[in-house]
Design a protein around this motif. Structure first.
Motif, PDB file in Angstrom:
ATOM      1  N   THR A  59      -1.840 -10.913   6.113  1.00  0.00           N
ATOM      2  CA  THR A  59      -1.740  -9.549   5.851  1.00  0.00           C
ATOM      3  C   THR A  59      -0.533  -9.602   6.997  1.00  0.00           C
ATOM      4  OG1 THR A  59      -2.862  -7.530   7.132  1.00  0.00           O
ATOM      5  CG2 THR A  59      -2.704  -9.180   8.742  1.00  0.00           C
ATOM      6  N   ASP A 114      -8.309  -1.593  10.168  1.00  0.00           N
ATOM      7  CA  ASP A 114      -7.995  -1.961   9.105  1.00  0.00           C
ATOM      8  C   ASP A 114      -7.913  -3.168   8.755  1.00  0.00           C
ATOM      9  OD1 ASP A 114      -5.919  -1.225   6.786  1.00  0.00           O
ATOM     10  OD2 ASP A 114      -4.447  -2.589   8.387  1.00  0.00           O
ATOM     11  N   LYS A 115      -6.679  -4.258   9.881  1.00  0.00           N
ATOM     12  CA  LYS A 115      -7.586  -6.008   9.549  1.00  0.00           C
ATOM     13  C   LYS A 115      -8.689  -6.527   9.582  1.00  0.00           C
ATOM     14  CE  LYS A 115      -3.388  -4.996   9.797  1.00  0.00           C
ATOM     15  NZ  LYS A 115      -2.198  -5.118   8.585  1.00  0.00           N
ATOM     16  N   THR A 130      -5.935   6.825   3.031  1.00  0.00           N
ATOM     17  CA  THR A 130      -5.882   5.546   3.474  1.00  0.00           C
ATOM     18  C   THR A 130      -6.636   4.852   2.546  1.00  0.00           C
ATOM     19  OG1 THR A 130      -8.584   6.554   4.136  1.00  0.00           O
ATOM     20  CG2 THR A 130      -7.003   6.810   5.549  1.00  0.00           C
ATOM     21  N   ARG A 142       0.400  -1.207  -0.243  1.00  0.00           N
ATOM     22  CA  ARG A 142       0.075  -0.037   0.114  1.00  0.00           C
ATOM     23  C   ARG A 142       1.032   1.251   0.064  1.00  0.00           C
ATOM     24  NH1 ARG A 142      -3.015  -0.517   5.550  1.00  0.00           N
ATOM     25  NH2 ARG A 142      -3.806  -1.891   5.079  1.00  0.00           N
ATOM     26  N   LYS A 145      -6.574   1.278  15.788  1.00  0.00           N
ATOM     27  CA  LYS A 145      -6.947   2.256  13.409  1.00  0.00           C
ATOM     28  C   LYS A 145      -6.156   0.679  13.106  1.00  0.00           C
ATOM     29  CE  LYS A 145      -6.175   6.599  13.905  1.00  0.00           C
ATOM     30  NZ  LYS A 145      -4.443   7.526  14.264  1.00  0.00           N
ATOM     31  N   VAL A 146      -5.332  -0.237  13.697  1.00  0.00           N
ATOM     32  CA  VAL A 146      -5.220  -1.360  13.909  1.00  0.00           C
ATOM     33  C   VAL A 146      -6.066  -2.314  13.771  1.00  0.00           C
ATOM     34  CG1 VAL A 146      -3.499  -3.626  14.151  1.00  0.00           C
ATOM     35  CG2 VAL A 146      -2.652  -1.069  15.092  1.00  0.00           C
ATOM     36  N   GLU A 190      -9.290  -5.526   6.318  1.00  0.00           N
ATOM     37  CA  GLU A 190      -8.424  -6.316   5.089  1.00  0.00           C
ATOM     38  C   GLU A 190      -9.841  -8.215   5.344  1.00  0.00           C
ATOM     39  OE1 GLU A 190      -4.390  -4.960   4.673  1.00  0.00           O
ATOM     40  OE2 GLU A 190      -4.811  -6.809   6.455  1.00  0.00           O
ATOM     41  N   ILE A 208       2.701  -7.053   9.782  1.00  0.00           N
ATOM     42  CA  ILE A 208       1.827  -6.442  10.917  1.00  0.00           C
ATOM     43  C   ILE A 208       3.638  -5.484  10.717  1.00  0.00           C
ATOM     44  CG2 ILE A 208       0.287  -7.869  12.227  1.00  0.00           C
ATOM     45  CD1 ILE A 208       2.519  -8.790  13.527  1.00  0.00           C
ATOM     46  N   GLN A 248       0.887   1.381  12.671  1.00  0.00           N
ATOM     47  CA  GLN A 248       0.964   2.260  13.894  1.00  0.00           C
ATOM     48  C   GLN A 248       1.831   0.750  14.892  1.00  0.00           C
ATOM     49  OE1 GLN A 248      -1.727   2.148  11.875  1.00  0.00           O
ATOM     50  NE2 GLN A 248      -2.020   3.832  11.770  1.00  0.00           N
ATOM     51  N   SER A 256      -0.377  -2.065   8.476  1.00  0.00           N
ATOM     52  CA  SER A 256      -0.539  -0.979   9.091  1.00  0.00           C
ATOM     53  C   SER A 256       0.056  -0.346   9.799  1.00  0.00           C
ATOM     54  CB  SER A 256      -1.674  -1.606   9.982  1.00  0.00           C
ATOM     55  OG  SER A 256      -2.391  -2.073  10.047  1.00  0.00           O
TER      56      SER A 256
END
Length: 548
Positions: free
Chosen positions: A366, A354-355, A303, A277, A350-351, A358, A368, A334, A332
Protein backbone atom coordinates in the motif's frame (compact mmCIF):
# COMPACT_ATOMS: atom_id res chain seq x y z
CA UNK A 1 24.21 21.09 -27.90
CA UNK A 2 23.61 18.03 -30.08
CA UNK A 3 22.24 18.88 -33.50
CA UNK A 4 18.59 19.90 -33.43
CA UNK A 5 18.40 20.09 -29.62
CA UNK A 6 17.75 23.33 -27.75
CA UNK A 7 17.35 24.00 -24.02
CA UNK A 8 15.21 27.06 -23.28
CA UNK A 9 15.85 27.75 -19.63
CA UNK A 10 17.60 29.97 -17.14
CA UNK A 11 18.23 27.15 -14.66
CA UNK A 12 21.64 27.32 -13.01
CA UNK A 13 24.33 26.25 -15.47
CA UNK A 14 25.99 23.84 -13.04
CA UNK A 15 22.88 21.72 -12.54
CA UNK A 16 22.19 21.72 -16.27
CA UNK A 17 25.76 20.74 -17.05
CA UNK A 18 25.59 17.77 -14.71
CA UNK A 19 22.33 16.37 -16.12
CA UNK A 20 21.84 17.85 -19.59
CA UNK A 21 25.04 16.41 -21.00
CA UNK A 22 25.56 15.89 -24.72
CA UNK A 23 25.18 12.14 -24.24
CA UNK A 24 21.92 12.47 -22.31
CA UNK A 25 20.49 14.93 -24.83
CA UNK A 26 21.53 12.72 -27.74
CA UNK A 27 19.62 9.89 -26.06
CA UNK A 28 16.57 12.08 -25.49
CA UNK A 29 16.66 13.25 -29.11
CA UNK A 30 16.78 9.65 -30.31
CA UNK A 31 13.76 8.80 -28.16
CA UNK A 32 11.87 11.85 -29.40
CA UNK A 33 12.54 11.20 -33.08
CA UNK A 34 11.62 7.54 -32.75
CA UNK A 35 8.50 7.74 -30.60
CA UNK A 36 6.97 11.22 -30.81
CA UNK A 37 4.72 10.39 -33.82
CA UNK A 38 3.26 7.42 -31.93
CA UNK A 39 2.71 9.48 -28.79
CA UNK A 40 0.86 12.15 -30.75
CA UNK A 41 -1.29 9.56 -32.49
CA UNK A 42 -2.23 7.98 -29.16
CA UNK A 43 -3.18 11.36 -27.69
CA UNK A 44 -5.35 12.02 -30.75
CA UNK A 45 -6.96 8.62 -30.15
CA UNK A 46 -7.82 9.73 -26.60
CA UNK A 47 -9.65 12.74 -28.00
CA UNK A 48 -11.54 10.54 -30.47
CA UNK A 49 -12.55 8.17 -27.67
CA UNK A 50 -13.84 11.06 -25.56
CA UNK A 51 -15.93 12.35 -28.44
CA UNK A 52 -17.51 8.91 -28.80
CA UNK A 53 -18.35 8.86 -25.08
CA UNK A 54 -19.81 12.36 -25.29
CA UNK A 55 -22.02 11.18 -28.15
CA UNK A 56 -23.47 8.36 -26.06
CA UNK A 57 -20.88 5.63 -26.51
CA UNK A 58 -20.14 3.26 -23.65
CA UNK A 59 -16.93 1.88 -22.22
CA UNK A 60 -16.35 -1.84 -22.54
CA UNK A 61 -13.55 -4.38 -22.51
CA UNK A 62 -11.80 -4.24 -25.92
CA UNK A 63 -13.21 -7.00 -28.16
CA UNK A 64 -10.00 -7.35 -30.16
CA UNK A 65 -8.09 -8.59 -27.10
CA UNK A 66 -10.57 -11.16 -25.80
CA UNK A 67 -7.98 -13.86 -26.47
CA UNK A 68 -5.57 -12.18 -24.03
CA UNK A 69 -8.16 -12.02 -21.26
CA UNK A 70 -9.12 -15.65 -21.86
CA UNK A 71 -5.54 -16.85 -22.26
CA UNK A 72 -3.73 -19.36 -20.14
CA UNK A 73 -2.63 -18.21 -16.70
CA UNK A 74 1.09 -17.77 -17.25
CA UNK A 75 3.22 -15.95 -14.71
CA UNK A 76 4.92 -12.80 -15.90
CA UNK A 77 8.58 -12.12 -15.26
CA UNK A 78 9.71 -11.59 -11.67
CA UNK A 79 8.79 -8.21 -10.26
CA UNK A 80 11.19 -5.70 -8.76
CA UNK A 81 11.77 -5.99 -4.99
CA UNK A 82 8.64 -5.22 -3.01
CA UNK A 83 8.27 -3.94 0.50
CA UNK A 84 6.22 -6.17 2.79
CA UNK A 85 3.24 -4.15 3.74
CA UNK A 86 3.84 -0.57 2.75
CA UNK A 87 5.30 1.29 -0.13
CA UNK A 88 6.29 4.90 0.32
CA UNK A 89 4.23 7.95 -0.43
CA UNK A 90 5.29 9.71 -3.61
CA UNK A 91 7.40 12.83 -3.14
CA UNK A 92 8.99 15.20 -5.59
CA UNK A 93 12.77 14.68 -5.50
CA UNK A 94 13.80 18.29 -6.12
CA UNK A 95 14.95 18.83 -2.52
CA UNK A 96 17.74 16.64 -1.07
CA UNK A 97 15.77 16.19 2.16
CA UNK A 98 12.86 14.72 0.18
CA UNK A 99 15.15 12.03 -1.17
CA UNK A 100 16.87 11.49 2.16
CA UNK A 101 14.29 12.11 4.84
CA UNK A 102 11.26 10.72 3.06
CA UNK A 103 12.72 8.15 0.73
CA UNK A 104 15.86 6.71 2.23
CA UNK A 105 15.29 6.86 5.95
CA UNK A 106 15.91 9.72 8.37
CA UNK A 107 17.88 9.00 11.50
CA UNK A 108 14.84 9.99 13.55
CA UNK A 109 12.70 7.43 11.70
CA UNK A 110 14.78 4.28 12.23
CA UNK A 111 12.15 1.91 10.83
CA UNK A 112 10.74 3.18 7.55
CA UNK A 113 9.29 1.73 4.42
CA UNK A 114 11.91 0.05 2.33
CA UNK A 115 10.46 1.07 -0.98
CA UNK A 116 9.45 4.53 -2.08
CA UNK A 117 8.50 6.52 -5.15
CA UNK A 118 9.95 9.80 -6.29
CA UNK A 119 7.34 11.52 -8.44
CA UNK A 120 7.74 13.94 -11.29
CA UNK A 121 4.01 13.70 -11.89
CA UNK A 122 1.55 14.81 -9.22
CA UNK A 123 3.79 15.74 -6.31
CA UNK A 124 6.40 17.94 -7.92
CA UNK A 125 5.58 21.19 -9.72
CA UNK A 126 7.55 20.86 -12.98
CA UNK A 127 9.57 24.02 -12.85
CA UNK A 128 12.77 23.32 -14.72
CA UNK A 129 14.78 23.86 -11.55
CA UNK A 130 12.70 21.21 -9.77
CA UNK A 131 13.10 18.76 -12.64
CA UNK A 132 16.85 19.17 -13.08
CA UNK A 133 17.67 19.42 -9.37
CA UNK A 134 15.55 16.33 -8.79
CA UNK A 135 17.70 14.43 -11.27
CA UNK A 136 20.83 15.64 -9.49
CA UNK A 137 19.49 14.49 -6.12
CA UNK A 138 18.46 11.07 -7.40
CA UNK A 139 21.83 10.58 -9.04
CA UNK A 140 23.64 11.52 -5.84
CA UNK A 141 21.39 9.36 -3.67
CA UNK A 142 22.02 6.30 -5.81
CA UNK A 143 25.77 6.86 -5.46
CA UNK A 144 25.49 7.47 -1.70
CA UNK A 145 26.80 11.03 -2.08
CA UNK A 146 23.90 13.06 -0.73
CA UNK A 147 24.43 13.38 3.05
CA UNK A 148 24.13 16.97 4.27
CA UNK A 149 23.14 19.21 7.19
CA UNK A 150 20.44 21.88 7.19
CA UNK A 151 19.42 24.16 10.08
CA UNK A 152 21.40 22.06 12.49
CA UNK A 153 19.78 18.82 11.37
CA UNK A 154 21.81 15.99 9.87
CA UNK A 155 20.50 14.03 6.93
CA UNK A 156 22.24 10.71 6.43
CA UNK A 157 21.56 7.71 4.25
CA UNK A 158 20.37 4.68 6.18
CA UNK A 159 22.47 1.55 5.97
CA UNK A 160 19.75 -0.18 3.98
CA UNK A 161 18.19 2.58 1.90
CA UNK A 162 14.84 2.22 0.25
CA UNK A 163 14.43 1.00 -3.29
CA UNK A 164 13.75 4.00 -5.48
CA UNK A 165 10.93 3.96 -8.00
CA UNK A 166 10.69 7.03 -10.23
CA UNK A 167 7.41 8.19 -11.72
CA UNK A 168 7.78 10.21 -14.92
CA UNK A 169 5.03 12.51 -16.08
CA UNK A 170 2.11 11.20 -18.13
CA UNK A 171 2.08 10.91 -21.92
CA UNK A 172 -0.13 13.99 -22.24
CA UNK A 173 2.43 16.47 -20.88
CA UNK A 174 4.98 18.27 -23.04
CA UNK A 175 8.33 19.56 -21.80
CA UNK A 176 8.62 23.02 -23.43
CA UNK A 177 12.04 23.79 -21.92
CA UNK A 178 13.67 21.25 -24.26
CA UNK A 179 12.95 21.07 -27.97
CA UNK A 180 14.17 18.67 -30.63
CA UNK A 181 13.88 19.84 -34.23
CA UNK A 182 11.84 22.81 -32.98
CA UNK A 183 9.25 20.60 -31.24
CA UNK A 184 8.84 20.30 -27.44
CA UNK A 185 9.77 16.86 -26.19
CA UNK A 186 7.47 14.62 -24.16
CA UNK A 187 7.59 15.24 -20.42
CA UNK A 188 7.44 11.47 -19.95
CA UNK A 189 10.47 10.87 -22.14
CA UNK A 190 12.45 13.74 -20.61
CA UNK A 191 11.97 12.47 -17.05
CA UNK A 192 12.63 8.87 -18.06
CA UNK A 193 15.62 9.62 -20.29
CA UNK A 194 17.56 11.75 -17.80
CA UNK A 195 17.10 9.24 -14.98
CA UNK A 196 17.71 6.13 -17.06
CA UNK A 197 20.74 7.44 -18.96
CA UNK A 198 22.60 8.60 -15.86
CA UNK A 199 21.65 5.84 -13.43
CA UNK A 200 20.58 2.54 -15.02
CA UNK A 201 24.00 0.86 -15.05
CA UNK A 202 24.86 2.22 -11.60
CA UNK A 203 21.60 0.88 -10.15
CA UNK A 204 22.25 -2.60 -11.51
CA UNK A 205 25.83 -2.53 -10.25
CA UNK A 206 24.51 -1.77 -6.77
CA UNK A 207 22.06 -4.67 -6.81
CA UNK A 208 18.96 -2.70 -7.72
CA UNK A 209 17.66 -1.61 -11.11
CA UNK A 210 15.80 1.04 -13.09
CA UNK A 211 12.31 0.83 -11.63
CA UNK A 212 9.39 3.04 -12.66
CA UNK A 213 5.79 3.89 -11.92
CA UNK A 214 3.88 4.68 -15.12
CA UNK A 215 0.94 7.09 -14.68
CA UNK A 216 -2.32 8.08 -16.37
CA UNK A 217 -2.45 5.67 -19.28
CA UNK A 218 -5.85 5.16 -20.92
CA UNK A 219 -5.24 2.36 -23.43
CA UNK A 220 -3.13 -0.77 -23.72
CA UNK A 221 -1.41 0.72 -26.77
CA UNK A 222 0.01 3.40 -24.47
CA UNK A 223 1.58 0.60 -22.43
CA UNK A 224 2.95 -0.87 -25.66
CA UNK A 225 4.61 2.48 -26.34
CA UNK A 226 6.32 2.38 -22.95
CA UNK A 227 7.47 -1.17 -23.62
CA UNK A 228 8.95 -0.12 -26.95
CA UNK A 229 10.71 2.78 -25.21
CA UNK A 230 12.16 0.31 -22.70
CA UNK A 231 13.42 -2.04 -25.41
CA UNK A 232 14.96 0.82 -27.38
CA UNK A 233 16.58 2.36 -24.30
CA UNK A 234 18.12 -0.84 -23.01
CA UNK A 235 19.65 -1.49 -26.41
CA UNK A 236 20.88 2.11 -26.64
CA UNK A 237 22.99 1.91 -23.48
CA UNK A 238 23.98 -1.73 -23.89
CA UNK A 239 21.82 -3.13 -21.10
CA UNK A 240 20.15 -6.57 -21.34
CA UNK A 241 16.50 -6.43 -22.31
CA UNK A 242 13.97 -6.92 -19.52
CA UNK A 243 16.14 -5.22 -16.89
CA UNK A 244 13.66 -2.39 -16.44
CA UNK A 245 10.67 -3.00 -14.18
CA UNK A 246 7.49 -0.91 -14.20
CA UNK A 247 4.36 -0.71 -12.10
CA UNK A 248 1.38 0.83 -13.85
CA UNK A 249 -0.99 3.07 -11.96
CA UNK A 250 -4.53 2.23 -12.98
CA UNK A 251 -5.85 5.71 -12.41
CA UNK A 252 -8.10 6.39 -15.40
CA UNK A 253 -11.51 4.92 -16.06
CA UNK A 254 -10.61 3.62 -19.55
CA UNK A 255 -7.53 1.83 -18.18
CA UNK A 256 -9.74 -0.22 -15.85
CA UNK A 257 -11.07 -1.92 -18.98
CA UNK A 258 -7.52 -2.62 -20.22
CA UNK A 259 -5.78 -3.99 -17.13
CA UNK A 260 -4.96 -7.44 -18.45
CA UNK A 261 -3.87 -6.03 -21.78
CA UNK A 262 -1.59 -3.50 -20.08
CA UNK A 263 0.11 -6.31 -18.17
CA UNK A 264 0.43 -8.26 -21.39
CA UNK A 265 2.06 -5.39 -23.26
CA UNK A 266 4.61 -4.89 -20.45
CA UNK A 267 4.89 -8.57 -19.63
CA UNK A 268 8.72 -8.70 -19.68
CA UNK A 269 9.05 -5.46 -17.75
CA UNK A 270 6.06 -5.62 -15.42
CA UNK A 271 5.99 -5.37 -11.64
CA UNK A 272 2.22 -5.15 -11.38
CA UNK A 273 -0.57 -2.61 -11.07
CA UNK A 274 -1.48 0.03 -8.50
CA UNK A 275 -4.83 1.49 -7.50
CA UNK A 276 -4.33 5.19 -8.13
CA UNK A 277 -7.58 5.96 -6.37
CA UNK A 278 -7.69 9.76 -6.46
CA UNK A 279 -6.85 10.12 -10.13
CA UNK A 280 -9.35 7.35 -10.81
CA UNK A 281 -12.18 9.36 -9.23
CA UNK A 282 -11.08 12.42 -11.20
CA UNK A 283 -11.09 10.37 -14.42
CA UNK A 284 -14.49 8.83 -13.63
CA UNK A 285 -16.03 12.31 -13.52
CA UNK A 286 -14.10 13.64 -16.50
CA UNK A 287 -14.69 10.73 -18.86
CA UNK A 288 -18.41 10.69 -18.06
CA UNK A 289 -18.75 14.44 -18.37
CA UNK A 290 -21.69 14.18 -20.77
CA UNK A 291 -23.60 11.81 -18.49
CA UNK A 292 -25.96 13.58 -16.10
CA UNK A 293 -26.40 10.35 -14.13
CA UNK A 294 -22.70 10.37 -13.23
CA UNK A 295 -22.88 13.43 -10.95
CA UNK A 296 -21.13 12.52 -7.70
CA UNK A 297 -21.72 13.84 -4.17
CA UNK A 298 -19.18 15.54 -1.90
CA UNK A 299 -15.63 14.30 -2.31
CA UNK A 300 -15.59 12.81 1.19
CA UNK A 301 -18.49 10.52 0.25
CA UNK A 302 -16.69 8.95 -2.73
CA UNK A 303 -14.88 6.29 -0.73
CA UNK A 304 -13.23 3.02 -1.67
CA UNK A 305 -16.34 1.09 -0.62
CA UNK A 306 -18.76 2.69 -3.10
CA UNK A 307 -19.80 0.50 -6.01
CA UNK A 308 -17.58 1.62 -8.88
CA UNK A 309 -14.47 1.94 -6.68
CA UNK A 310 -14.94 -1.45 -5.03
CA UNK A 311 -15.41 -3.11 -8.43
CA UNK A 312 -12.23 -1.52 -9.76
CA UNK A 313 -10.22 -2.72 -6.76
CA UNK A 314 -11.49 -6.28 -6.93
CA UNK A 315 -10.84 -6.52 -10.66
CA UNK A 316 -7.31 -5.16 -10.26
CA UNK A 317 -6.41 -7.70 -7.57
CA UNK A 318 -7.90 -10.57 -9.57
CA UNK A 319 -6.06 -9.48 -12.72
CA UNK A 320 -2.68 -9.11 -11.03
CA UNK A 321 -2.82 -12.35 -9.07
CA UNK A 322 -3.93 -14.24 -12.15
CA UNK A 323 -0.57 -13.24 -13.66
CA UNK A 324 1.38 -13.39 -10.36
CA UNK A 325 2.36 -9.74 -10.12
CA UNK A 326 1.80 -7.24 -7.32
CA UNK A 327 -1.56 -5.56 -6.78
CA UNK A 328 -0.65 -2.43 -4.85
CA UNK A 329 -3.19 -0.52 -2.79
CA UNK A 330 -3.75 3.21 -2.76
CA UNK A 331 -2.97 6.18 -0.58
CA UNK A 332 -4.87 7.21 2.51
CA UNK A 333 -4.72 10.99 2.39
CA UNK A 334 -4.85 11.51 6.18
CA UNK A 335 -1.74 12.91 7.86
CA UNK A 336 -0.95 13.16 11.60
CA UNK A 337 -2.63 15.97 13.54
CA UNK A 338 -0.11 17.12 16.13
CA UNK A 339 -2.16 19.67 18.05
CA UNK A 340 -5.41 17.72 18.52
CA UNK A 341 -5.07 14.18 19.92
CA UNK A 342 -8.76 13.35 19.55
CA UNK A 343 -8.90 14.50 15.94
CA UNK A 344 -5.66 12.66 15.28
CA UNK A 345 -7.09 9.41 16.59
CA UNK A 346 -10.15 9.79 14.36
CA UNK A 347 -7.89 10.40 11.35
CA UNK A 348 -5.59 7.49 12.16
CA UNK A 349 -8.56 5.19 12.67
CA UNK A 350 -9.56 5.97 9.09
CA UNK A 351 -6.07 4.91 7.99
CA UNK A 352 -6.33 1.66 9.97
CA UNK A 353 -9.69 0.83 8.45
CA UNK A 354 -8.42 1.61 4.96
CA UNK A 355 -5.30 -0.54 5.29
CA UNK A 356 -7.25 -3.40 6.84
CA UNK A 357 -9.71 -3.27 3.95
CA UNK A 358 -6.82 -3.40 1.47
CA UNK A 359 -4.97 -6.34 2.99
CA UNK A 360 -8.16 -8.38 3.48
CA UNK A 361 -9.14 -7.68 -0.13
CA UNK A 362 -5.84 -9.21 -1.26
CA UNK A 363 -3.51 -6.27 -1.92
CA UNK A 364 0.22 -6.96 -1.74
CA UNK A 365 1.23 -3.54 -0.39
CA UNK A 366 0.00 0.00 0.00
CA UNK A 367 0.89 3.68 0.02
CA UNK A 368 0.92 6.09 2.92
CA UNK A 369 0.79 9.89 3.06
CA UNK A 370 3.33 10.52 5.84
CA UNK A 371 6.25 8.58 7.39
CA UNK A 372 4.66 8.65 10.84
CA UNK A 373 1.76 6.58 9.48
CA UNK A 374 4.09 3.70 8.67
CA UNK A 375 3.82 2.22 12.21
CA UNK A 376 0.06 2.01 11.65
CA UNK A 377 0.09 0.53 8.15
CA UNK A 378 2.88 -2.01 8.47
CA UNK A 379 1.56 -4.00 11.49
CA UNK A 380 -1.78 -4.44 9.74
CA UNK A 381 -0.12 -5.95 6.70
CA UNK A 382 2.28 -7.97 8.85
CA UNK A 383 -0.65 -9.47 10.75
CA UNK A 384 -2.67 -10.44 7.69
CA UNK A 385 -0.12 -10.94 4.89
CA UNK A 386 2.05 -13.78 6.13
CA UNK A 387 4.31 -14.00 3.09
CA UNK A 388 5.92 -11.54 0.69
CA UNK A 389 2.68 -11.27 -1.30
CA UNK A 390 -0.87 -12.59 -1.55
CA UNK A 391 -0.77 -14.13 -5.01
CA UNK A 392 -2.67 -17.11 -3.61
CA UNK A 393 -5.68 -14.81 -3.11
CA UNK A 394 -6.99 -15.39 -6.62
CA UNK A 395 -10.40 -13.71 -6.14
CA UNK A 396 -12.12 -16.35 -8.25
CA UNK A 397 -15.35 -15.04 -6.73
CA UNK A 398 -15.00 -11.82 -8.70
CA UNK A 399 -17.03 -11.38 -11.88
CA UNK A 400 -16.83 -7.72 -12.85
CA UNK A 401 -18.88 -6.41 -15.77
CA UNK A 402 -18.82 -2.94 -17.36
CA UNK A 403 -21.94 -2.04 -15.38
CA UNK A 404 -20.03 -2.63 -12.13
CA UNK A 405 -17.21 -0.31 -13.20
CA UNK A 406 -19.71 2.35 -14.30
CA UNK A 407 -22.04 2.15 -11.30
CA UNK A 408 -22.88 5.71 -10.26
CA UNK A 409 -24.90 4.85 -7.16
CA UNK A 410 -22.92 6.69 -4.50
CA UNK A 411 -24.58 7.45 -1.16
CA UNK A 412 -24.21 11.05 -0.09
CA UNK A 413 -25.15 14.54 -1.17
CA UNK A 414 -23.76 17.81 -2.44
CA UNK A 415 -23.52 20.07 0.60
CA UNK A 416 -22.51 23.67 1.12
CA UNK A 417 -19.56 22.47 3.18
CA UNK A 418 -18.48 20.28 0.26
CA UNK A 419 -18.72 23.16 -2.20
CA UNK A 420 -16.71 25.44 0.09
CA UNK A 421 -14.06 22.80 0.73
CA UNK A 422 -13.64 22.15 -2.98
CA UNK A 423 -13.23 25.85 -3.70
CA UNK A 424 -10.66 26.31 -0.92
CA UNK A 425 -8.66 23.26 -2.00
CA UNK A 426 -8.76 24.13 -5.69
CA UNK A 427 -7.60 27.70 -5.08
CA UNK A 428 -4.90 26.75 -2.59
CA UNK A 429 -3.47 23.95 -4.67
CA UNK A 430 -3.52 25.85 -7.96
CA UNK A 431 -1.76 28.84 -6.41
CA UNK A 432 0.81 26.62 -4.71
CA UNK A 433 1.47 24.67 -7.91
CA UNK A 434 2.17 27.83 -9.89
CA UNK A 435 4.52 28.84 -7.09
CA UNK A 436 6.47 25.58 -7.42
CA UNK A 437 4.87 23.50 -4.65
CA UNK A 438 2.76 20.55 -5.79
CA UNK A 439 2.14 18.62 -2.58
CA UNK A 440 0.55 20.53 0.29
CA UNK A 441 -1.13 19.65 3.60
CA UNK A 442 -4.61 21.17 3.86
CA UNK A 443 -7.08 20.53 6.65
CA UNK A 444 -5.05 17.50 7.77
CA UNK A 445 -5.10 15.90 4.32
CA UNK A 446 -2.21 15.64 1.89
CA UNK A 447 -3.35 17.25 -1.35
CA UNK A 448 -1.60 16.64 -4.64
CA UNK A 449 -2.60 17.20 -8.27
CA UNK A 450 -4.96 14.22 -8.29
CA UNK A 451 -6.97 15.27 -5.25
CA UNK A 452 -7.05 18.89 -6.40
CA UNK A 453 -8.30 17.79 -9.80
CA UNK A 454 -11.29 16.14 -8.13
CA UNK A 455 -12.26 19.43 -6.51
CA UNK A 456 -12.01 21.29 -9.82
CA UNK A 457 -14.04 18.87 -11.93
CA UNK A 458 -16.63 18.36 -9.20
CA UNK A 459 -17.30 22.09 -9.11
CA UNK A 460 -17.57 22.11 -12.91
CA UNK A 461 -19.90 19.07 -12.86
CA UNK A 462 -22.16 20.53 -10.18
CA UNK A 463 -22.49 23.80 -12.11
CA UNK A 464 -22.97 22.01 -15.44
CA UNK A 465 -25.88 19.97 -14.14
CA UNK A 466 -27.22 22.48 -11.57
CA UNK A 467 -26.71 20.07 -8.69
CA UNK A 468 -28.87 20.94 -5.68
CA UNK A 469 -27.20 21.69 -2.37
CA UNK A 470 -28.83 19.38 0.16
CA UNK A 471 -28.80 21.78 3.11
CA UNK A 472 -30.13 24.85 1.25
CA UNK A 473 -31.99 23.48 -1.76
CA UNK A 474 -30.34 25.99 -4.08
CA UNK A 475 -28.52 24.92 -7.26
CA UNK A 476 -24.78 25.21 -7.66
CA UNK A 477 -24.25 28.01 -10.18
CA UNK A 478 -21.24 29.84 -11.55
CA UNK A 479 -22.44 32.93 -9.70
CA UNK A 480 -22.59 31.03 -6.40
CA UNK A 481 -19.05 29.79 -6.98
CA UNK A 482 -17.94 33.35 -7.73
CA UNK A 483 -19.42 34.64 -4.47
CA UNK A 484 -17.80 31.88 -2.45
CA UNK A 485 -14.46 32.46 -4.17
CA UNK A 486 -14.66 36.13 -3.16
CA UNK A 487 -15.37 35.10 0.43
CA UNK A 488 -12.80 32.33 0.71
CA UNK A 489 -9.86 33.56 -1.38
CA UNK A 490 -8.37 35.90 1.25
CA UNK A 491 -8.10 33.05 3.74
CA UNK A 492 -6.37 30.73 1.29
CA UNK A 493 -3.04 32.45 1.88
CA UNK A 494 -3.07 31.21 5.46
CA UNK A 495 -4.07 27.65 4.52
CA UNK A 496 -0.90 26.79 2.62
CA UNK A 497 2.23 26.25 4.73
CA UNK A 498 4.62 28.99 3.71
CA UNK A 499 1.79 30.90 2.09
CA UNK A 500 1.07 31.69 -1.56
CA UNK A 501 1.72 34.87 -3.50
CA UNK A 502 -1.00 37.34 -4.43
CA UNK A 503 -0.22 36.94 -8.14
CA UNK A 504 -0.50 33.16 -7.98
CA UNK A 505 -3.73 33.38 -6.00
CA UNK A 506 -5.29 35.69 -8.56
CA UNK A 507 -4.37 33.29 -11.36
CA UNK A 508 -6.02 30.50 -9.36
CA UNK A 509 -9.15 32.60 -8.84
CA UNK A 510 -9.54 33.47 -12.52
CA UNK A 511 -8.74 29.91 -13.55
CA UNK A 512 -11.44 28.39 -11.34
CA UNK A 513 -14.02 30.98 -12.40
CA UNK A 514 -13.29 30.14 -16.02
CA UNK A 515 -13.38 26.39 -15.45
CA UNK A 516 -16.89 26.27 -14.00
CA UNK A 517 -18.16 28.17 -17.05
CA UNK A 518 -16.62 25.92 -19.71
CA UNK A 519 -18.72 23.51 -21.77
CA UNK A 520 -16.27 20.78 -20.79
CA UNK A 521 -13.76 21.02 -17.99
CA UNK A 522 -10.13 21.02 -19.11
CA UNK A 523 -8.33 17.70 -19.28
CA UNK A 524 -5.62 18.63 -16.76
CA UNK A 525 -4.91 21.74 -14.74
CA UNK A 526 -1.20 20.91 -15.06
CA UNK A 527 -1.43 21.28 -18.84
CA UNK A 528 -3.40 24.50 -18.53
CA UNK A 529 -1.01 26.13 -16.09
CA UNK A 530 2.29 24.97 -17.57
CA UNK A 531 2.67 28.24 -19.55
CA UNK A 532 3.14 30.12 -16.26
CA UNK A 533 6.10 27.92 -15.36
CA UNK A 534 7.44 28.04 -18.91
CA UNK A 535 7.40 31.86 -18.99
CA UNK A 536 9.25 31.99 -15.67
CA UNK A 537 11.84 29.59 -17.07
CA UNK A 538 12.43 31.72 -20.16
CA UNK A 539 10.74 29.58 -22.81
CA UNK A 540 10.04 31.41 -26.10
CA UNK A 541 6.35 32.05 -26.75
CA UNK A 542 6.29 29.85 -29.85
CA UNK A 543 6.94 26.75 -27.70
CA UNK A 544 4.22 27.52 -25.15
CA UNK A 545 0.76 26.11 -25.46
CA UNK A 546 -1.91 28.71 -24.76
CA UNK A 547 -4.57 26.69 -22.98
CA UNK A 548 -6.10 29.31 -20.69
Amino acid sequence: MPKGVQVHSNVAAKAQAEILTDGALDFLAALHRTFEPTRKALLDARDDAQRRLDAGGVLDFPPETANIRAGAVVALRAACPRARGSSGRDYGPHRPQDVLGLALGETRVPIFQRLTEMAYADSSAPTFANLVNGQVNLRDAIRRQIDFESNGKAYRLSEKPATLIVRPRGWHLDEPRVTVDNTPVSGSLFDFAMYFYHNAHELVKRGSGPYFYLPKMEHYLEARLWNDVFLFSQSYIGMPHNTIRATVLIETLPAAFHMEEILFELRNHSSGLNCGRWDYIFSFIKKRRADRSAVLPDRKDVTMTVGFMDAYVRLLIQTCHKRKVAAMGGMSAQIPIKDDPKANEVAMEKVRADKLREVLAGHDGTWIAHPLIEPIARPIFDAHMLGPNQYHVRRSDVHITPSHLLDTRVPGAVTMAGVRENIETSLAYTAAWIGGNACIPLNYLMEDAATAEITRVQLWQWVKYSARIADTGEPVTAELVDSLIKELAPGVKKLVPGGVGEKELQVAVEYLKGQVRKEWASEFLTSDLMPYLAVADGVPAKFQKSAL
